[in-house]
Write a protein that holds these residues in place. Structure first.
Motif, PDB file in Angstrom:
ATOM      1  N   ALA A   1     110.134 -17.273  52.038  1.00  0.00           N
ATOM      2  CA  ALA A   1     110.561 -18.375  51.177  1.00  0.00           C
ATOM      3  C   ALA A   1     111.994 -18.794  51.480  1.00  0.00           C
ATOM      4  N   MET A   2     112.883 -17.820  51.603  1.00  0.00           N
ATOM      5  CA  MET A   2     114.302 -18.141  51.788  1.00  0.00           C
ATOM      6  C   MET A   2     114.567 -18.737  53.169  1.00  0.00           C
ATOM      7  N   LEU A   3     113.919 -18.209  54.193  1.00  0.00           N
ATOM      8  CA  LEU A   3     114.159 -18.710  55.538  1.00  0.00           C
ATOM      9  C   LEU A   3     113.462 -20.033  55.804  1.00  0.00           C
ATOM     10  N   SER A   4     112.661 -20.509  54.836  1.00  0.00           N
ATOM     11  CA  SER A   4     112.082 -21.851  54.959  1.00  0.00           C
ATOM     12  C   SER A   4     113.038 -22.916  54.433  1.00  0.00           C
TER      13      SER A   4
ATOM     14  N   TYR B   1     117.351  -7.874  44.100  1.00  0.00           N
ATOM     15  CA  TYR B   1     118.484  -8.690  44.535  1.00  0.00           C
ATOM     16  C   TYR B   1     118.513  -8.779  46.061  1.00  0.00           C
ATOM     17  N   PHE B   2     118.938  -9.950  46.549  1.00  0.00           N
ATOM     18  CA  PHE B   2     118.942 -10.214  47.989  1.00  0.00           C
ATOM     19  C   PHE B   2     120.020 -11.244  48.309  1.00  0.00           C
ATOM     20  N   LYS B   3     120.269 -11.414  49.602  1.00  0.00           N
ATOM     21  CA  LYS B   3     121.303 -12.340  50.069  1.00  0.00           C
ATOM     22  C   LYS B   3     120.725 -13.223  51.173  1.00  0.00           C
ATOM     23  N   VAL B   4     121.096 -14.490  51.151  1.00  0.00           N
ATOM     24  CA  VAL B   4     120.617 -15.466  52.138  1.00  0.00           C
ATOM     25  C   VAL B   4     121.813 -16.082  52.850  1.00  0.00           C
ATOM     26  N   ALA B   5     121.761 -16.140  54.177  1.00  0.00           N
ATOM     27  CA  ALA B   5     122.848 -16.707  54.975  1.00  0.00           C
ATOM     28  C   ALA B   5     122.537 -18.155  55.352  1.00  0.00           C
TER      29      ALA B   5
ATOM     30  N   GLU C   1     117.244 -20.068  43.912  1.00  0.00           N
ATOM     31  CA  GLU C   1     116.630 -19.667  42.646  1.00  0.00           C
ATOM     32  C   GLU C   1     115.203 -20.210  42.530  1.00  0.00           C
ATOM     33  N   ALA C   2     115.016 -21.456  42.954  1.00  0.00           N
ATOM     34  CA  ALA C   2     113.687 -22.074  42.870  1.00  0.00           C
ATOM     35  C   ALA C   2     112.679 -21.354  43.746  1.00  0.00           C
ATOM     36  N   MET C   3     113.058 -21.045  44.981  1.00  0.00           N
ATOM     37  CA  MET C   3     112.127 -20.370  45.884  1.00  0.00           C
ATOM     38  C   MET C   3     111.823 -18.963  45.398  1.00  0.00           C
ATOM     39  N   ALA C   4     112.809 -18.301  44.791  1.00  0.00           N
ATOM     40  CA  ALA C   4     112.564 -16.974  44.202  1.00  0.00           C
ATOM     41  C   ALA C   4     111.538 -17.081  43.086  1.00  0.00           C
TER      42      ALA C   4
END
Length: 407
Positions: free
Chosen positions: A249-252, A308-312, A354-357
């Motif tokens: 989700a995040m990498l999209s 919890y996670f982190k996105v670059a 937040e939305a993708m989570a």
């Protein structure tokens, strides 16, 4: 593809400078109160033109529910959402008729489809994320009403400026940082323009973004997100582990370049004896972990701790500088970009993360609930299972869910 999810399915549509953008949400449970006002706050947090740290494109991004809701209640049928584009300037992109912009999607879209949108980034533009944010607000509303789930993102770094996380080099689980994750709110995050909850760091971050803007350049950063009160048992091993779904989700999201969960890459630098999360009996009588270096997920399944996670996010590719590059025919030239762009995307990326989570957790909840409903229809086992196979019991699981709903 333009569709995300299995049971809670979201299909987004629209290009950066077309008449409108939006989405279709299929699989939303019926009977949930829902109005435009429930979705608008997150769209407003995402919209362009909200500060001098973002693109000057001025869009209100007002959403309009088109279907699936009647008398303010969801019908269980597909929900249509529309946001009209108003501040369009396709003439700002005539240079892309001759040049594929460096690090942009112009060239790859042309190679893949044999045609591309003539202005902006088309479907690769962050304008596409409006549909994601609207759909995520629907998912989040259900999760909050049904389970009390809380999802909060914030900017944790800009360039080389990072907010404090660990007290020592080998401390992957600083208590002050975990306390921040346990109590952080969107109101606290939005107290400054950069959306970093650490005041001193926020000022340095804002200064760094303005420096990039003044130099007609850009800078990247990271967004950290915490999901609190998530139901246990979410995730589908082995290929659809919850962290794998979150990473997908995040990498999209446009401009993303990295994902880490829990202790992340820093967890590779310490011994297992320091990294393992020991189990303890918590104050509520339930089993839990003493630490949370796993980030709330073990074996691909949520364990009830905070996720919890982190996105670059990379530095935005479009900058208002002359760049030496090549035209579509291979001839060398100089590209001058005239469009309106973010010098740093992370402040506006927070509600997108937040939305993708929310979309991932919502889909996982529906899948897990369908499994439990199917299992509950079976007759009781003639021979009780040993303790190691039967914990948590259905009653214990339901008790945990009921406690979350009460809160």
């Amino acid at each position: 593809m333009s569709t995300f999810g299995t049971l809670f399915r979201v299909t987004t549509y629209g290009e950066s400078h077309c008449a409108s953008v939006g989405c279709i949400v299929d699989g939303c449970p019926p009977g949930m109160p829902l109005a435009n006002s429930d979705l608008q706050p997150q769209l407003t947090r995402r919209r362009p033109g909200q500060s001098n740290l973002t693109t000057p494109r001025n869009e209100a991004d007002e959403c309009a529910l088109q279907s699936g809701v009647e008398a303010g209640v969801t019908l269980g049928t597909p929900i249509g959402l529309l946001v009209r584009n108003k501040d369009q300037r396709p003439h700002d992109y005539t240079e892309t008729d001759h040049y594929p912009r460096p690090s942009h999607a112009d060239w790859t879209y042309l190679l893949k489809y044999g045609i591309k949108a003539s202005s902006g980034g088309g479907r690769s533009s962050a304008r596409e994320t409006i549909g994601r944010v609207a759909a995520g607000a629907i998912a989040e509303r259900y999760l909050k009403l049904a389970y009390g789930v809380e999802i909060v993102g914030f900017v944790s770094s800009v360039g080389k400026i990072h907010m404090p996380q660990s007290a020592e080099d080998e401390d992957v689980d600083d208590e002050n940082y975990l306390n921040l994750l346990r109590g952080i709110t969107r109101e606290k995050v939005d107290e400054n323009l950069i959306r970093c909850p650490h005041e001193e760091t926020a000022k340095l971050m804002e200064q760094r973004v303005l420096e990039a803007k003044e130099a007609n350049d850009s800078i990247g950063g990271t967004v950290t997100c915490v999901i609190r009160k998530s139901p246990i048992g979410l995730g589908e091993p082995v290929f659809d582990k919850l962290e794998a779904l979150l990473a997908h989700a995040m990498l999209s999201i446009p401009a993303t370049k990295g994902f880490e969960i829990g202790s992340g890459f820093k967890g590779t630098e310490v011994a297992g004896s320091k990294h393992n999360d020991a189990f303890i009996k918590k104050e509520n009588g339930e089993l839990g972990t003493k630490t949370n270096r796993s980030g709330g997920i073990q074996g691909g399944i949520s364990n009830g701790e905070d996720i919890y996670f982190k996105v670059a996010f990379k530095s935005p590719a479009t900058i208002s500088q002359e760049q030496s590059t090549a035209k579509y025919d291979g001839e060398s030239g100089v590209l001058s970009t005239r469009g309106r762009h973010d010098p740093c995307v992370v402040p506006r990326a927070v509600p997108i993360v937040e939305a993708m989570a929310a979309l991932v957790i919502m889909d996982a909840v529906l899948i897990q609930n369908s499994r439990r409903a199917a299992a509950a229809s079976l007759p009781p086992l003639a021979t009780p299972l040993p303790p190691s196979m039967s914990l948590p019991t259905k009653q214990q699981y339901q008790k945990a869910v009921d406690e979350l709903v009460k809160e």
